[in-house]
Scaffold this active site. Structure first.
Site, PDB file in Angstrom:
ATOM      1  N   ARG B  29       0.838  -1.185   0.000  1.00  9.42           N
ATOM      2  CA  ARG B  29       0.000   0.000   0.000  1.00  9.42           C
ATOM      3  C   ARG B  29       0.871   1.233   0.000  1.00  9.42           C
ATOM      4  O   ARG B  29       1.997   1.222   0.483  1.00  9.42           O
ATOM      5  CB  ARG B  29      -0.979  -0.024   1.170  1.00  9.42           C
ATOM      6  CG  ARG B  29      -0.530   0.593   2.447  1.00  9.42           C
ATOM      7  CD  ARG B  29      -1.410   0.083   3.557  1.00  9.42           C
ATOM      8  NE  ARG B  29      -1.235   0.875   4.747  1.00  9.42           N
ATOM      9  CZ  ARG B  29      -2.061   1.839   5.113  1.00  9.42           C
ATOM     10  NH1 ARG B  29      -3.082   2.141   4.366  1.00  9.42           N
ATOM     11  NH2 ARG B  29      -1.841   2.509   6.224  1.00  9.42           N
ATOM     12  N   THR B  31       0.971   5.638  -1.731  1.00 10.30           N
ATOM     13  CA  THR B  31       0.233   6.800  -2.254  1.00 10.30           C
ATOM     14  C   THR B  31      -0.700   6.379  -3.378  1.00 10.30           C
ATOM     15  O   THR B  31      -1.717   6.994  -3.602  1.00 10.30           O
ATOM     16  CB  THR B  31       1.198   7.842  -2.845  1.00 10.30           C
ATOM     17  OG1 THR B  31       2.128   7.154  -3.669  1.00 10.30           O
ATOM     18  CG2 THR B  31       1.914   8.594  -1.764  1.00 10.30           C
ATOM     19  N   TYR B  32      -0.324   5.314  -4.077  1.00  5.39           N
ATOM     20  CA  TYR B  32      -1.095   4.882  -5.238  1.00  5.39           C
ATOM     21  C   TYR B  32      -2.371   4.149  -4.831  1.00  5.39           C
ATOM     22  O   TYR B  32      -3.260   3.956  -5.626  1.00  5.39           O
ATOM     23  CB  TYR B  32      -0.230   3.953  -6.101  1.00  5.39           C
ATOM     24  CG  TYR B  32       0.415   2.846  -5.287  1.00  5.39           C
ATOM     25  CD1 TYR B  32      -0.309   1.716  -4.945  1.00  5.39           C
ATOM     26  CD2 TYR B  32       1.726   2.976  -4.814  1.00  5.39           C
ATOM     27  CE1 TYR B  32       0.248   0.725  -4.172  1.00  5.39           C
ATOM     28  CE2 TYR B  32       2.299   1.987  -4.034  1.00  5.39           C
ATOM     29  CZ  TYR B  32       1.558   0.858  -3.720  1.00  5.39           C
ATOM     30  OH  TYR B  32       2.119  -0.119  -2.932  1.00  5.39           O
ATOM     31  N   LYS B  63      -5.003  -3.765  -8.037  1.00  5.77           N
ATOM     32  CA  LYS B  63      -4.683  -2.492  -7.382  1.00  5.77           C
ATOM     33  C   LYS B  63      -5.932  -1.646  -7.243  1.00  5.77           C
ATOM     34  O   LYS B  63      -6.609  -1.359  -8.232  1.00  5.77           O
ATOM     35  CB  LYS B  63      -3.631  -1.757  -8.211  1.00  5.77           C
ATOM     36  CG  LYS B  63      -3.415  -0.299  -7.871  1.00  5.77           C
ATOM     37  CD  LYS B  63      -2.053   0.157  -8.343  1.00  5.77           C
ATOM     38  CE  LYS B  63      -2.135   1.435  -9.137  1.00  5.77           C
ATOM     39  NZ  LYS B  63      -0.844   1.828  -9.701  1.00  5.77           N
ATOM     40  N   ASP B 162       9.242   8.265 -11.798  1.00  3.95           N
ATOM     41  CA  ASP B 162       9.329   7.801 -10.410  1.00  3.95           C
ATOM     42  C   ASP B 162      10.027   6.446 -10.330  1.00  3.95           C
ATOM     43  O   ASP B 162       9.573   5.545  -9.642  1.00  3.95           O
ATOM     44  CB  ASP B 162       7.917   7.726  -9.822  1.00  3.95           C
ATOM     45  CG  ASP B 162       7.933   7.623  -8.293  1.00  3.95           C
ATOM     46  OD1 ASP B 162       8.972   7.956  -7.688  1.00  3.95           O
ATOM     47  OD2 ASP B 162       6.920   7.206  -7.723  1.00  3.95           O
TER      48      ASP B 162
END
Lengths: 288, 450
Positions: B29, B31-32, B63, B162
């Protein structure tokens, strides 16, 4: 993304056959004529254009929003979602995908309200009826119905390249406008963007009396397709000659198939449900 | 919106919870959002209730995107992943839109490993003086596939933005065994203020370790060269098992790109750039701050050669030569992905393999499920404060003994919270201060295993 058009979802899933369009539209053609249908789409394409301009979006974003709008109704009846709601939804989604900064819900709604009032009151004398939650709900349906295909290739980029290649930069202005006009037709659902760009450029050559014959002869392109595109754009210009939108559009919008927010059932039971809702509202008021 | 249309589409729509089993199977888990290791549920064919369709045993990564509705980053992610197709880029299988709670779910193939866990495993082994047996060419194979995937993205004008070890996945057993999958493209996230401040979403730390110097000096735009720098950092980390530009991670709430400590760390490894090496450094927005804060003389003895030599990577090796091309301070002189892939390093024995494990047993453990209670603990704010206080005390004593000039920042509490695992770029078991860390005692790094 300036990736490979030939491997894109646009090329593989969203270049439709004219017969597909006719088949999908049969439900609507039972209510409005083919010409009325086209006029309605011209109207809403204009609405998206004006809305986008008021939000200061680039033409690329506006064009993408317009293609989203057409893609949805290529698979669904006008009855499923009110185009007046879908239009700003397409603008919202396209602006996110093209990464030109998020339009706040508030700004989108306010702009819809002011644009309807100042530019389209001849079609919609009442206020713009939708709120942010309607648009957000609608956005999920739009995404779902497009099978999450969000990247749309537009004719503008190839157009700029072709104009440079032919070496007649003064063609760009007019051909660009012709591409913009093509958004009022089904062309973007039927032909790859480079063909639309070529057709627009060829039309501009004729109007401006430029000689592009050699250049066009040298490029390997399906000239039949270019002719088809040209014919459809010319048909649009012909339509404009006799069509007065300001006079006709209210009648057309009245005829247009419309969503029903209640389940289809006998009028009496529909009424009783309204009654229940009314009391609910009242009791909530009391509790508060 | 039409009522019948809504009813019809809601009947036709497949719900993620009907198709997939994912309860209690969370593996990450951040920020996404949340990632689950999912498998297909056994379903009954509607035509014949007796006929059980046995669920396929394949594993998936499911996700759930953070927040509700379609944020710009969710839109970009869906839009781009829908178009991308490359063996070294994560493949989006399907999108589920849950209309009732307005959640967006993305279905991917499941990748058992990632470079964050792999490097962590090697570091732990190193600390315990245990050997890890990996194929000779593993680092080379990993780097080659990372470059291949990035080259594909870059040739489609997509920047990752990123890149870090946690975003480089490696497939476990199966037909794609040992294949790199680049995941979690930064898409729009870094440009736009997310719904929640990044720092509020524990236990994720926004790491600056992989940020190119031009970004830290205020460059306004992401470029391909910025992704290449991050790949250089990852390459160095694969070679040494240590993050090359490790830096304490405080101040992560700041919106200012200028990051003194991170720059200091880069100069401590690379040396301070000469004007002739990076002519445009003068044009960087934060160049005046740089001149004010830093003295070239403090870094005169530093060089990448010296740093890598401590890890027994000699300057005359092809690996070092390629690394130095990826970690060029001047972005215009940095290698492109194309040039890097053509580098002699990849033509030299041992050659890279498409299964990075080259058919050998995979030494790394499988992902563990995160329990929800654990997370509740973590997000407990009083506990967090407690930890923060402890850490500040710890840190105060540390900085007392350290001659570093930047010991006065409070350490961010998030670092400790990470300890219970998760796939986050955080080295909570890190042996203390960067200065101590830069003197490795032993060198069980990948490339010297055999």
């Amino acid at each position: 993304m300036a990736g490979n058009f030939w491997q894109s979802s646009h090329c593989q899933q969203w270049l439709l056959d004219p017969s597909d369009l006719v088949r999908e539209r049969q439900v609507d053609f039972a209510v409005v004529t083919e010409e009325d249908y086209q006029k309605l789409f011209i109207f809403f394409s204009n609405f998206i254009q004006v809305l986008g301009e008021h939000l200061k979006l680039k033409q690329q974003v506006i064009a993408t929003a317009t293609v989203y709008f057409k893609r949805f109704y290529a698979r669904n009846s006008l009855k499923c979602i009110d185009p007046l709601l879908l239009a700003p939804t397409c603008i919202l989604l396209a602006s996110k995908v093209e990464e030109f900064g998020v339009i706040s819900n508030n700004r989108l709604i306010t702009t819809c309200q002011s644009v309807v009032k100042s530019k389209f009151s001849y079609a919609y004398p009442q206020e713009f009826p939708y709120r942010a939650n309607h648009i957000l709900e609608c956005e999920f349906y739009l995404l779902e119905n497009m099978d999450c295909c969000l990247v749309v290739y537009q004719p503008y980029r190839p157009l700029v390249q072709f104009v440079q290649d032919i070496g007649q930069e003064d063609l760009l202005g007019l051909s660009w406008k012709i591409v913009n006009d093509s958004l009022r037709t089904d062309i973007s659902l039927l032909y790859p963007p480079y063909q639309i760009a070529l057709a627009a450029m060829q039309m501009a050559c004729v109007v401006l009396q430029k000689d592009g014959k050699n250049w066009f002869a040298e490029i390997a392109v399906d000239t039949d397709k270019i002719q088809e595109i040209t014919r459809q754009i010319l048909a649009l210009y012909d339509l404009y000659k006799t069509y007065d939108e300001k006079k006709e559009i209210q009648g057309l919008l009245a005829k247009m198939p419309k969503p029903k927010s209640q389940p289809s059932r006998p009028p009496s039971s529909a009424q009783s449900q309204d009654g229940i809702q009314g009391t609910n509202d009242q009791s909530m008021g009391v509790n508060n | 919106m039409d009522y019948d249309f809504k009813v019809r589409t809601s009947v036709e729509r497949t719900k993620v919870e009907d198709l997939f089993e994912y309860e209690g199977r969370k593996i990450g888990r951040g920020t996404y959002g949340h990632v689950y290791k999912a498998k297909r549920k056994e379903t009954f064919a509607t035509s014949d209730i007796n006929k059980l369709i046995s669920a396929d045993q394949k594993e998936y990564a499911l996700k759930q995107i953070e927040g509700t509705g379609l944020s710009m980053s969710a839109c970009r992610e869906i839009a781009l992943l829908r178009e991308l197709k490359h063996p070294n880029v994560i493949n989006l299988q399907r999108v589920f839109l849950s209309h009732t709670d307005r959640k967006v779910w993305l279905l991917f193939d499941y990748a058992e490993h990632d470079l964050w866990h792999i490097i962590k495993f090697h570091r732990a082994a190193k600390a315990n003086k245990k050997a890890v047996y990996t194929p000779k060419a593993m680092v080379k194979s990993l780097l080659y596939q990372i470059l291949d995937g990035i080259h594909y993205l870059h040739s489609n004008w997509i920047l990752h933005r990123d890149l870090k070890p946690a975003n480089i996945l490696v497939m476990g057993e199966g037909i794609e065994r040992g294949r790199v999958k680049i995941a979690d493209m930064g898409f729009a996230r870094l440009f736009n203020s997310p719904l929640k401040p990044l720092a509020d979403l524990d236990p994720v730390v926004v790491t600056f370790w992989y940020r190119a110097p031009e970004l830290l000096l205020g460059a306004r735009h992401y470029t391909k060269a910025i992704d290449i720098w991050a790949i250089g950092c990852i390459f160095a980390e694969l070679l040494t098992s240590e993050p090359i530009f490790h830096c304490r991670q405080e101040d992560i709430k700041t919106s200012n790109p200028y990051h003194h400590d991170q720059l200091d760390r880069i100069f401590n490894v690379m040396g301070f750039p000469h004007d002739k090496d990076w002519e445009d450094i003068k044009k960087m927005p934060e160049h005046p701050t740089l001149l004010k804060d830093f003295k070239r003389n403090n870094y005169q003895t530093c060089s990448l050669m010296k740093y890598m030599d401590r890890y027994k990577i000699k300057a005359d090796t092809k690996a070092f030569h390629l690394l130095s091309k990826l970690l060029m301070m001047d972005p215009t002189k940095r290698f492109t992905s194309e040039a890097a892939m053509a580098d002699p390093y990849f033509q030299e024995d041992p050659l890279p393999t498409s299964d990075v494990f080259a058919g050998c047993p995979i030494p790394y453990p499988k992902r563990e499920f995160l329990s929800d209670e654990e997370q509740d603990d973590k997000s407990d704010s009083s506990k967090q404060q407690q930890q923060q206080q402890q850490q500040q005390q710890q840190h105060a004593s540390q900085s007392g003994s350290s001659n570093h000039s930047h010991g006065h920042h409070p350490q961010h509490p998030v670092q400790q919270n990470n300890m219970q695992g998760g796939m986050h770029p955080n080295y909570s078991n890190h042996p203390g201060h960067p200065q101590q860390q830069s003197h490795p005692q032993q060198n069980n790094s990948f490339n010297q295993r055999f």
